[in-house]
Design an enzyme around this catalytic site. Structure first.
Site, PDB file in Angstrom:
ATOM      1  N   LEU A 106       0.804  -1.220   0.000  1.00  0.00           N
ATOM      2  CA  LEU A 106       0.000   0.000   0.000  1.00  0.00           C
ATOM      3  C   LEU A 106       0.843   1.279   0.000  1.00  0.00           C
ATOM      4  CD1 LEU A 106      -3.110  -0.895   2.164  1.00  0.00           C
ATOM      5  CD2 LEU A 106      -2.615  -1.383  -0.214  1.00  0.00           C
ATOM      6  N   CYS A 107       2.139   1.186  -0.193  1.00  0.00           N
ATOM      7  CA  CYS A 107       2.968   2.398  -0.272  1.00  0.00           C
ATOM      8  C   CYS A 107       2.770   3.089  -1.613  1.00  0.00           C
ATOM      9  CB  CYS A 107       4.448   2.043  -0.122  1.00  0.00           C
ATOM     10  SG  CYS A 107       4.973   1.972   1.586  1.00  0.00           S
ATOM     11  N   MET A 149       8.215   4.444   5.496  1.00  0.00           N
ATOM     12  CA  MET A 149       8.432   3.103   4.954  1.00  0.00           C
ATOM     13  C   MET A 149       9.674   3.073   4.071  1.00  0.00           C
ATOM     14  SD  MET A 149       6.164   1.674   6.670  1.00  0.00           S
ATOM     15  CE  MET A 149       6.766   0.053   6.199  1.00  0.00           C
ATOM     16  N   GLU A 150       9.980   4.183   3.398  1.00  0.00           N
ATOM     17  CA  GLU A 150      11.208   4.240   2.586  1.00  0.00           C
ATOM     18  C   GLU A 150      12.432   4.136   3.494  1.00  0.00           C
ATOM     19  OE1 GLU A 150       8.486   5.910   2.000  1.00  0.00           O
ATOM     20  OE2 GLU A 150       8.085   5.226  -0.040  1.00  0.00           O
ATOM     21  N   ASP A 188      24.355 -10.873   4.573  1.00  0.00           N
ATOM     22  CA  ASP A 188      24.786 -11.715   3.449  1.00  0.00           C
ATOM     23  C   ASP A 188      26.306 -11.818   3.380  1.00  0.00           C
ATOM     24  OD1 ASP A 188      24.404 -13.226   1.056  1.00  0.00           O
ATOM     25  OD2 ASP A 188      24.838 -11.439  -0.132  1.00  0.00           O
TER      26      ASP A 188
END
Lengths: 168, 168, 168, 168, 168, 168
Positions: free
Chosen positions: E61-62, E99-100, E114
Site C-alpha cells: 500500500l505504499c 516506509m522508505e 549476506d
C-alpha cells in the site's frame, strides 16, 4: 507458492489468446498506418515478450522460472475490426507456463490499447483464454474451441509438433 | 513517450472493469472457500494494486507517474458464475491514468485465474473496458454502458463525486 | 542521493548519442532486412525508452523522477557501417536528466548488439557522449562537437527550441 | 526469444570491456579521492553486478537466466586519464552470457559517469567490446585484440583456465 | 492505497535505525577487513539507498513517490560487537516517508548479513525503530529513545535543522 | 557474486523468524479487526512471498535463483502484544536460500508496520534470526534457540522432515 521440487523437469508449452475490439475508425487507421503514436502491433509483440518474463513479479504465487521461449503474434481481423493476439510460452522446468503466456498476452493487448486509445476510448478486450498447454504430469490439454481457431501460420509452425503429439 | 510537460496538473481518475468466468464447479468452491490455493479475491486485490504501480515498467509508452490512489474490487456474481473485477486509479499529474487502472485490473484477473486454474483450465476473461475517466483537457468521459452497471457500494462511494460532476 | 528538495522545478532536457559499429556483413543484412532475429532498430527504440524509465533502479544515486518524455532515434550510417543512436529525455523536476538519456541510449545500443551478434561477435560501441543538457541552475550546456553533428530531422524538430535558446 | 530448450547446458563465460575517459581534472580528483559524490569505482562495481542480473528485464529478447557469477573490475589508467572497466559473467545454462557481461559493463560505466559528471560534463564512453566468450556449441571465441590487452591480475586469475583451454 | 491527493506537499523526513549483532569473531574480521566477501558496510550503504527507491514495489500500500534524498549510515559498535545502521529518507510530497527509511534500513542490514554469514550463521537483527519523522499534518514526531542515541556526526549534520524545529 | 557453478544442486531450505511489537492498543485493534487500513497479516503473507522472489534484485551479491517454495506465517502473540513472523524458502539449486527467507520475512514485517503505523508510530521489529538451513555441503544447521520455539503447526508440517533428518 506450492512446493514443486519433487516434480520432474519436462518441456512445457502454453498458448493463450485474446482479442481487442478496435471499432471501425481505429481499425482503419491501424490498417492504414495512421495511428498517431506509431505501430501498435510491433510494440505489443515486444512488450508482451518482456512482460511474460515479469510474470513471477506480478502474479503472487507464480514461481520464478527460466522461460526458454516467449513469442507474441498479433493478427488484425477485418471482419471483427479487432486484433487477435496470441502468446506462446515454453519452459523446461518443474512447473507450468500458463500464467507466463497469459501475462504476456494481457500486456500485449494493453499495449495496443495504449496506442489506440487517442482514437477510441471505448475499446474492449474479450475472450482471453488458454488454447492449450502441454508437458507436465497431465500432458496435453486442449481448449474445446482450439480446433475451430484459424491460427496464424508462423505460430502453427511452432506448435505443430505439440498438437500432433496430442493426436489431433 | 509523448511530451506532457505543457499539460496542466489536474486530478484524474479512471475506472476499468472486467470479468472472469469461473464455471459452476470453481465458482462453488470460491463461494465455499474450498479452492486449494487459498482465497483468490483477497490476493487479487493486493496483486492488482501492486501491478497498477508497475504500469510504466510494463506498457512501453506509459509515463512514470505517482499514483495517489489505486484500489481493486472483486465482486462474485452467482448468476454468471463469474467474478466482476474493478480497478480505480487516481493521480494528480499531467497525464491520464487509464492504463494504470487497466493494468491493475488485468493482473487482478490473472491472479484469480492462477488460483482457480487447478480446478478449471477453461477459464475466460471477458469484457475488459474502461468505464469512465475524468480530469485532463477533455474532462469526464463515460462508457455508454456505465449506467446499466450495478457497481459495488464501496466503489460507488469513492466515485460518486466524479459521476455527479459529469451530470449523471 | 544528494538532497534536491531546495532546487526549483524547471523543464530539463538531455540528449545523449553513441554509435555501434556493425561491420560490412552485418550492416548489409541490417539494410536488407535479413538479420535472423528481426529488425534491431525498432526494438532498440522501444527498449531504450523502457530502460530510460528504469534509470533510478539501475544507477545507485539517481533520483526517482517522472520523465515527461523519452525517445530513441536510430540512424544507420553507410559510410561507417554503423548505427548512430540518440536518446532524448525530458523532465519537469528538481534534478537533471542526463543519466536517463544515457541509460536509454546504452540499452538501445545493447539491444542492437543482441540482435546483430549472431552475425558478428566483434561489435563495438563507441563515442557515447552527452550532446547537450538544458534547464536547471546552469542553463544550456553544449558538447563542443554538437555543431558538427548531422542530427536526424525528426530529432532536430524536437530540440530546435532548446538549441535556439542557447543562442546557436 | 528464440527457443533454447534443445541446447545442452554447459558452463559459459563472457568478458566485456569498455573505457570511460574522465579528462585531466576529474581523473586527478578520482586518484586523490576528492570527487564530491564519493568513490565511483566501488559503487560502479556493485551497480554493474546488480545490473547484470537485470539483463533479461532490459534487453527484450534475452532469456531469463541464473547467473552463477558476475564481477566488475575498474582499472584507472593514468596514461589515458580514463577508467578501463571489465565485466565477467558466467552461467551453466543453455544460452550465452554476453549480454549479461555487456549490461553489467555499461551500467558500471554509467555509474562512474554519474559520480564524475559534476566535475566534467564532456565525458566519453568508448571501446565497448566483447573480449571473449566460451562454452556452448561454438566453444571459445576471442576478440582479435584480447592478446594485446593488459588485464587486471585479479581478473586474469579468474579467466586463466578459459584462456588456456583455447590454446593461447 | 489511500487517497492522498488532497494533502498538501511538504518536506517530510524520516529516520529509521536498527542493529545487526555480529558476534566476536565476525566483528573482529569486519574491523580487520578480513571478511571473505569484501567490505559489508560500503555495500550495505549502496544497497540500502537502492532499496529505499524500491519501497512502493515491495510494500503493497505504499504510494510511488519521488524520494529527494536517501542515505544509509553504518556505525560499528565495538561494545556490542554489532553494527548500528541508520537510514534517512526525505521527500517533498503528499505522503510520509517512514516506509522508505525502514525499507532502506532493512535491506542494508540484510546486505551486511549476506556478507557476514559465511563466518557466523547465528546473526541477529534487532531494535528496528523509527527515530523521528517530520513534516505533514502532524509535524515532528520523535521516538522516546531518540535523545539517548549517539548518532553519527555526518547524520546529525543532516537532521540538525529538523531536530531544532521540534524544540529539542 | 561468488562462482557457484561447481557446487552440486541439492534441495535447500531455510527458515527465518522475527517479531514486530505492536503495543497494547494496536494489538487489540489487530485482534478485533479494526485497524483502519485492513488486515495486515493476510497482506504481509503475500508481500513477503513476493519480496522473497525479489531477493537477488535487492541484495547485491545474491545469485538469481528459481525458488521452488516460499511461504510466510504470521502468528499473533497476546502475551507480548506482538506478531511473530516466519518465512520458509526452498530451492533446488547450487546456492543457499537464507537471504530469500530473510528478505521475505523483513518485507512481511514492514508490511505489518505500514498497516499498523497510523495507530502506533513507536513500533519495533526485533529478534530477526535464521532458525535453520538445510541442504548444501554443510547439511543441516540449527539455531541454538530453535528447540525452545513454539512453531505454528502449519509450518511444522512443512519442515518436519528436515528437522528429523537432523536428528532432533
Amino acid at each position: 507458492m506450492a512446493d514443486v521440487s519433487a516434480k520432474p523437469e519436462t518441456v512445457r508449452k502454453a498458448l493463450a489468446a485474446g482479442t481487442i475490439i478496435l471499432g471501425e475508425k481505429a481499425f482503419g487507421m491501424l490498417q492504414d498506418g495512421t495511428l498517431p503514436k506509431g505501430d501498435p502491433l510491433a510494440m505489443a509483440e515486444i512488450a508482451g515478450v518482456m512482460a511474460a518474463k515479469q510474470t513471477p513479479a506480478l502474479i503472487p504465487l507464480c514461481h520464478p522460472i527460466s522461460l526458454s521461449r516467449a513469442a507474441v503474434y498479433c493478427v488484425p481481423n477485418a471482419d471483427t475490426q479487432a486484433v487477435d493476439v496470441y502468446c506462446l510460452a515454453e519452459i523446461t522446468e518443474r512447473t507450468g507456463v500458463e500464467m507466463e503466456a497469459l501475462t504476456g498476452l494481457q500486456i500485449a493487448l494493453l499495449t495496443i490499447w495504449d496506442l489506440v486509445k487517442p482514437v477510441n476510448a471505448a475499446l474492449e478486450i474479450t475472450s482471453t483464454r488458454l488454447l492449450f498447454k502441454s508437458g507436465g504430469k497431465q500432458g496435453m490439454w486442449r481448449h474445446p474451441e482450439l480446433d475451430s481457431k484459424v491460427l496464424p501460420p508462423s505460430l502453427l509452425d511452432r506448435i505443430q509438433d505439440s498438437l500432433e503429439e496430442s493426436g489431433s
